[in-house]
Motif scaffolding. Structure first.
Motif, PDB file in Angstrom:
ATOM      1  N   PHE A 106       1.089  14.732  -9.073  1.00 42.56           N
ATOM      2  CA  PHE A 106       2.176  15.543  -9.619  1.00 42.56           C
ATOM      3  C   PHE A 106       2.148  15.555 -11.150  1.00 42.56           C
ATOM      4  CE2 PHE A 106       6.584  16.250 -10.981  1.00 42.56           C
ATOM      5  CZ  PHE A 106       6.847  17.459 -10.336  1.00 42.56           C
ATOM      6  N   PHE A 107       2.097  14.373 -11.770  1.00 38.15           N
ATOM      7  CA  PHE A 107       2.126  14.308 -13.230  1.00 38.15           C
ATOM      8  C   PHE A 107       0.736  14.419 -13.854  1.00 38.15           C
ATOM      9  CE2 PHE A 107       6.181  12.175 -12.221  1.00 38.15           C
ATOM     10  CZ  PHE A 107       7.026  12.920 -13.007  1.00 38.15           C
ATOM     11  N   GLY A 108      -0.323  14.267 -13.064  1.00 38.91           N
ATOM     12  CA  GLY A 108      -1.676  14.413 -13.590  1.00 38.91           C
ATOM     13  C   GLY A 108      -2.092  13.328 -14.551  1.00 38.91           C
ATOM     14  N   MET A 109      -1.631  12.109 -14.355  1.00 42.20           N
ATOM     15  CA  MET A 109      -1.995  11.008 -15.236  1.00 42.20           C
ATOM     16  C   MET A 109      -3.426  10.563 -14.947  1.00 42.20           C
ATOM     17  SD  MET A 109       1.607   8.874 -15.159  1.00 42.20           S
ATOM     18  CE  MET A 109       1.243   7.947 -16.636  1.00 42.20           C
ATOM     19  N   PRO A 110      -4.073   9.864 -15.889  1.00 47.86           N
ATOM     20  CA  PRO A 110      -5.486   9.495 -15.709  1.00 47.86           C
ATOM     21  C   PRO A 110      -5.684   8.511 -14.559  1.00 47.86           C
ATOM     22  CG  PRO A 110      -4.577   8.451 -17.665  1.00 47.86           C
ATOM     23  CD  PRO A 110      -3.551   9.439 -17.207  1.00 47.86           C
ATOM     24  N   ARG A 111      -6.675   8.789 -13.744  1.00 46.26           N
ATOM     25  CA  ARG A 111      -7.003   7.920 -12.621  1.00 46.26           C
ATOM     26  C   ARG A 111      -7.648   6.628 -13.132  1.00 46.26           C
ATOM     27  NH1 ARG A 111      -7.835   8.642  -7.126  1.00 46.26           N
ATOM     28  NH2 ARG A 111      -7.245  10.826  -7.370  1.00 46.26           N
ATOM     29  N   SER A 112      -7.407   5.564 -12.412  1.00 42.51           N
ATOM     30  CA  SER A 112      -8.017   4.257 -12.693  1.00 42.51           C
ATOM     31  C   SER A 112      -7.611   3.705 -14.061  1.00 42.51           C
ATOM     32  CB  SER A 112      -9.547   4.333 -12.602  1.00 42.51           C
ATOM     33  OG  SER A 112     -10.117   3.056 -12.682  1.00 42.51           O
ATOM     34  N   ALA A 113      -6.438   4.089 -14.553  1.00 47.23           N
ATOM     35  CA  ALA A 113      -5.964   3.603 -15.856  1.00 47.23           C
ATOM     36  C   ALA A 113      -4.919   2.506 -15.656  1.00 47.23           C
ATOM     37  CB  ALA A 113      -5.355   4.749 -16.662  1.00 47.23           C
ATOM     38  N   PRO A 114      -4.930   1.463 -16.505  1.00 49.57           N
ATOM     39  CA  PRO A 114      -3.912   0.417 -16.402  1.00 49.57           C
ATOM     40  C   PRO A 114      -2.487   0.942 -16.514  1.00 49.57           C
ATOM     41  CG  PRO A 114      -5.712  -0.320 -17.783  1.00 49.57           C
ATOM     42  CD  PRO A 114      -5.957   1.138 -17.508  1.00 49.57           C
ATOM     43  N   LEU A 115      -2.290   2.058 -17.230  1.00 48.84           N
ATOM     44  CA  LEU A 115      -0.943   2.627 -17.349  1.00 48.84           C
ATOM     45  C   LEU A 115      -0.405   3.016 -15.977  1.00 48.84           C
ATOM     46  CD1 LEU A 115       1.425   3.720 -19.015  1.00 48.84           C
ATOM     47  CD2 LEU A 115       0.151   5.871 -19.252  1.00 48.84           C
ATOM     48  N   VAL A 116      -1.222   3.708 -15.199  1.00 48.73           N
ATOM     49  CA  VAL A 116      -0.791   4.109 -13.859  1.00 48.73           C
ATOM     50  C   VAL A 116      -0.643   2.881 -12.965  1.00 48.73           C
ATOM     51  CG1 VAL A 116      -1.336   5.557 -11.872  1.00 48.73           C
ATOM     52  CG2 VAL A 116      -1.972   6.302 -14.165  1.00 48.73           C
ATOM     53  N   GLY A 117      -1.578   1.943 -13.072  1.00 49.61           N
ATOM     54  CA  GLY A 117      -1.453   0.712 -12.298  1.00 49.61           C
ATOM     55  C   GLY A 117      -0.180  -0.040 -12.618  1.00 49.61           C
ATOM     56  N   GLY A 118       0.178  -0.087 -13.917  1.00 48.95           N
ATOM     57  CA  GLY A 118       1.422  -0.756 -14.293  1.00 48.95           C
ATOM     58  C   GLY A 118       2.647  -0.054 -13.751  1.00 48.95           C
ATOM     59  N   ILE A 176       0.827  -1.203   0.000  1.00 51.97           N
ATOM     60  CA  ILE A 176       0.000   0.000   0.000  1.00 51.97           C
ATOM     61  C   ILE A 176       0.866   1.261   0.000  1.00 51.97           C
ATOM     62  CG2 ILE A 176      -0.189   0.214   2.518  1.00 51.97           C
ATOM     63  CD1 ILE A 176      -3.154   0.954   2.041  1.00 51.97           C
ATOM     64  N   VAL A 177       2.109   1.153   0.484  1.00 51.82           N
ATOM     65  CA  VAL A 177       3.016   2.303   0.451  1.00 51.82           C
ATOM     66  C   VAL A 177       3.319   2.685  -0.996  1.00 51.82           C
ATOM     67  CG1 VAL A 177       5.309   3.133   1.113  1.00 51.82           C
ATOM     68  CG2 VAL A 177       3.982   1.712   2.685  1.00 51.82           C
ATOM     69  N   PHE A 178       3.499   1.693  -1.859  1.00 48.48           N
ATOM     70  CA  PHE A 178       3.719   1.982  -3.277  1.00 48.48           C
ATOM     71  C   PHE A 178       2.475   2.628  -3.887  1.00 48.48           C
ATOM     72  CE2 PHE A 178       6.716  -1.456  -2.378  1.00 48.48           C
ATOM     73  CZ  PHE A 178       7.883  -0.920  -2.893  1.00 48.48           C
ATOM     74  N   GLY A 179       1.276   2.229  -3.407  1.00 43.33           N
ATOM     75  CA  GLY A 179       0.067   2.879  -3.880  1.00 43.33           C
ATOM     76  C   GLY A 179       0.018   4.344  -3.499  1.00 43.33           C
ATOM     77  N   LEU A 180       0.432   4.657  -2.266  1.00 41.14           N
ATOM     78  CA  LEU A 180       0.486   6.053  -1.842  1.00 41.14           C
ATOM     79  C   LEU A 180       1.507   6.838  -2.654  1.00 41.14           C
ATOM     80  CD1 LEU A 180       0.309   5.523   2.028  1.00 41.14           C
ATOM     81  CD2 LEU A 180      -1.477   6.484   0.572  1.00 41.14           C
ATOM     82  N   LEU A 181       2.638   6.185  -2.969  1.00 35.48           N
ATOM     83  CA  LEU A 181       3.651   6.836  -3.803  1.00 35.48           C
ATOM     84  C   LEU A 181       3.105   7.119  -5.202  1.00 35.48           C
ATOM     85  CD1 LEU A 181       6.581   7.776  -4.223  1.00 35.48           C
ATOM     86  CD2 LEU A 181       7.148   5.416  -4.862  1.00 35.48           C
ATOM     87  N   GLY A 182       2.399   6.130  -5.781  1.00 33.11           N
ATOM     88  CA  GLY A 182       1.807   6.344  -7.104  1.00 33.11           C
ATOM     89  C   GLY A 182       0.756   7.429  -7.095  1.00 33.11           C
ATOM     90  N   LEU A 183      -0.034   7.488  -6.013  1.00 34.00           N
ATOM     91  CA  LEU A 183      -1.050   8.532  -5.895  1.00 34.00           C
ATOM     92  C   LEU A 183      -0.413   9.918  -5.859  1.00 34.00           C
ATOM     93  CD1 LEU A 183      -4.005   9.423  -5.361  1.00 34.00           C
ATOM     94  CD2 LEU A 183      -3.552   9.045  -2.922  1.00 34.00           C
ATOM     95  N   ALA A 184       0.675  10.038  -5.103  1.00 33.37           N
ATOM     96  CA  ALA A 184       1.315  11.346  -4.953  1.00 33.37           C
ATOM     97  C   ALA A 184       2.094  11.750  -6.201  1.00 33.37           C
ATOM     98  CB  ALA A 184       2.246  11.320  -3.740  1.00 33.37           C
ATOM     99  N   VAL A 185       2.770  10.804  -6.835  1.00 29.47           N
ATOM    100  CA  VAL A 185       3.656  11.139  -7.952  1.00 29.47           C
ATOM    101  C   VAL A 185       2.909  11.107  -9.281  1.00 29.47           C
ATOM    102  CG1 VAL A 185       5.739  10.472  -9.198  1.00 29.47           C
ATOM    103  CG2 VAL A 185       5.679  10.317  -6.697  1.00 29.47           C
ATOM    104  N   PHE A 186       2.316   9.967  -9.625  1.00 27.42           N
ATOM    105  CA  PHE A 186       1.751   9.803 -10.959  1.00 27.42           C
ATOM    106  C   PHE A 186       0.424  10.550 -11.139  1.00 27.42           C
ATOM    107  CE2 PHE A 186       4.101   5.644 -10.407  1.00 27.42           C
ATOM    108  CZ  PHE A 186       5.206   6.072 -11.112  1.00 27.42           C
ATOM    109  N   LEU A 187      -0.399  10.574 -10.107  1.00 25.09           N
ATOM    110  CA  LEU A 187      -1.706  11.211 -10.252  1.00 25.09           C
ATOM    111  C   LEU A 187      -1.671  12.691  -9.898  1.00 25.09           C
ATOM    112  CD1 LEU A 187      -4.162   8.483  -8.890  1.00 25.09           C
ATOM    113  CD2 LEU A 187      -3.415   8.909 -11.222  1.00 25.09           C
TER     114      LEU A 187
END
Length: 448
Positions: A294-306, A281-292
């Protein structure tokens, strides 16, 4: 030597007593090990029996045969065949008319409502998909099988109380336990009579539940399927594999073969080992803070999940790849360098081919771990209710573990069996991935 009790104790007898004690301890330890294995197997068998027992009925669905008339004035008044018009047409009235034709005696509002509730509320979508695939059906009378509503489906499967014997129903004998209070009954007496009439007319039959494998998620359990989650998992794993394998192997090769042994590389190695033990879940928090954020990537997308799962699986792949590189005998490197190969040629032409089976095994194990993860994907929004099948890694999607989580939280009994069925499919895919790891290791393994 004589003891106070008058017994004679010699060194030989002491040795025999010591050996006897050691052998007894060894047998006890072996018994403990066998008991532990048996307990583990019993737990595993209990788990599989429970999952299969709850989920195998999801692969079967009771359906109702209907003769539906698709009147052009209701479906395509202008006769244009426009897909947008066809998708928004009133198919529900055609389905209702077909149901009323089976029960001409149901004339009042309450009776007709009971008739309509026999089939799935999503039956009109089944008709719509058929018309969208073949617009020439408009104006024709078609024969179609639509799913029975989940309550009746579960009753006929015997998964809920009151339990109805399908054979007894077909013969005209109602076996519903009407001793239950009206609040406890899943279906009413009138609904049971209508269901019995359908069965006696031969309109109800059990068939393979194709919707479970071809549909996305749905609010109606009889129409809910795993295909949308399976496609989302596929896109997510593709992104994860495309990033984690080359990055992980490159990092392992540099750290093991080229990096100098100093304080910096020691710190890097310690951090990689620690990252392998960090909760997902720590990696999930990191992805939430960085990819969503900071970078504004689409939420709930396989790209961000990958991307998030790449961060999570990298330590596993790096550690496994370094172990595979260490297992290559030093003589291989010495022989390659001795015949004039450069350091790079030695690594890529001789060491990497020998270490590749271990690297592939570690990668597939990392992918299997990523496939079963839920917590980091929940943090980036892949818990959303997604009906449509994703067409690319940028489309909103969910994955198999999250789909299982969503269904397990639903109160309907039909979602309980679909949860277990989805777990069976996920476990089957994980078993295939682990079998592929074993086969690849055997295929590329070289002995020296």
């Amino acid at each position: 030597m004589t003891t106070n009790a008058g017994s004679v104790t010699t060194p030989k007898e002491k040795m025999r007593a010591t050996l006897k004690h050691r052998y007894a301890a060894e047998k006890r330890f072996q018994a403990y090990g066998i008991a532990a294995i048996l307990i583990a197997l019993a737990m595993l068998v209990t788990l599989f029996v429970t999952i299969i027992g709850n989920g195998f009925t999801a692969f079967q669905q009771y359906t109702v045969h209907l003769d539906v008339t698709l009147y052009p004035q209701d479906i395509d008044p202008d006769g244009t065949g426009d897909p947008e018009v066809l998708s928004k047409a009133n198919y529900q009235s055609a389905v209702n008319d077909a149901m009323y034709a089976l029960f001409p005696e149901a004339t009042d509002r309450q009776a007709r409502r009971a008739v309509r509730e026999l089939i799935s509320p999503g039956a009109n979508y089944v008709i719509r998909d058929m018309v969208m695939d073949d617009p020439s059906l408009v104006g024709q009378r078609i024969s179609v099988r639509v799913p029975l509503a989940s309550e009746y489906d579960q009753v006929l499967k015997g998964n809920v109380d009151p339990v109805v014997d399908f054979t007894a129903f077909k013969e005209g004998s109602t076996s519903v336990d009407w001793s239950l209070s009206p609040e406890e009954r899943l279906i009413s007496e009138k609904q049971a009579d209508y269901l019995q009439q359908l069965i006696r007319q031969g309109e109800v039959e059990a068939s393979f539940n194709r919707w479970f494998f071809t549909n996305g998620d749905s609010r109606q359990p009889e129409l809910a399927g795993i295909w949308g989650a399976a496609v989302g998992s596929m896109f997510t794993l593709m992104v994860t594999l495309a990033l984690s394998f080359p990055i992980g192997v490159s990092a392992a090769v540099y750290l093991e073969e080229f990096a100098p042994k100093n304080r910096l590389t020691d710190i890097i190695e310690v951090n990689i080992n620690n990252l392998a033990a960090v909760p997902s879940i720590v990696f999930g928090l990191l992805g939430l803070a960085v990819f969503l954020q900071f970078f504004g990537m689409p939420r709930s997308a396989p790209l961000v999940g990958g991307l998030v799962l790449t961060l999570m699986t990298l330590p596993t792949i790096i550690i496994a790849s370094r172990a595979a590189l260490k297992s290559v005998p030093p003589s291989i490197r010495e022989a390659a360098l001795g015949v004039g190969a450069s350091k790079l040629q030695c690594i890529f032409h001789h060491v990497l081919p020998l270490a590749m089976p271990g690297m592939l095994t570690g990668t597939i194990i990392g992918m299997a771990q990523a496939l079963g993860e839920t917590a980091p994907l929940l943090m980036i929004g892949m818990v959303a209710f997604v009906v449509d099948i994703p067409g690319s890694p940028l489309d909103p999607a969910t994955v198999m573990p999250v789909q299982i989580y969503l269904w397990s939280d639903s109160p309907e009994r039909a979602f309980t069996e679909r949860t277990s069925a989805a777990i069976m499919c996920l476990l089957g895919f994980l078993i295939l991935m682990n079998a592929a790891a074993v086969l690849l290791r055997k295929r590329f393994e070289r002995r020296w």
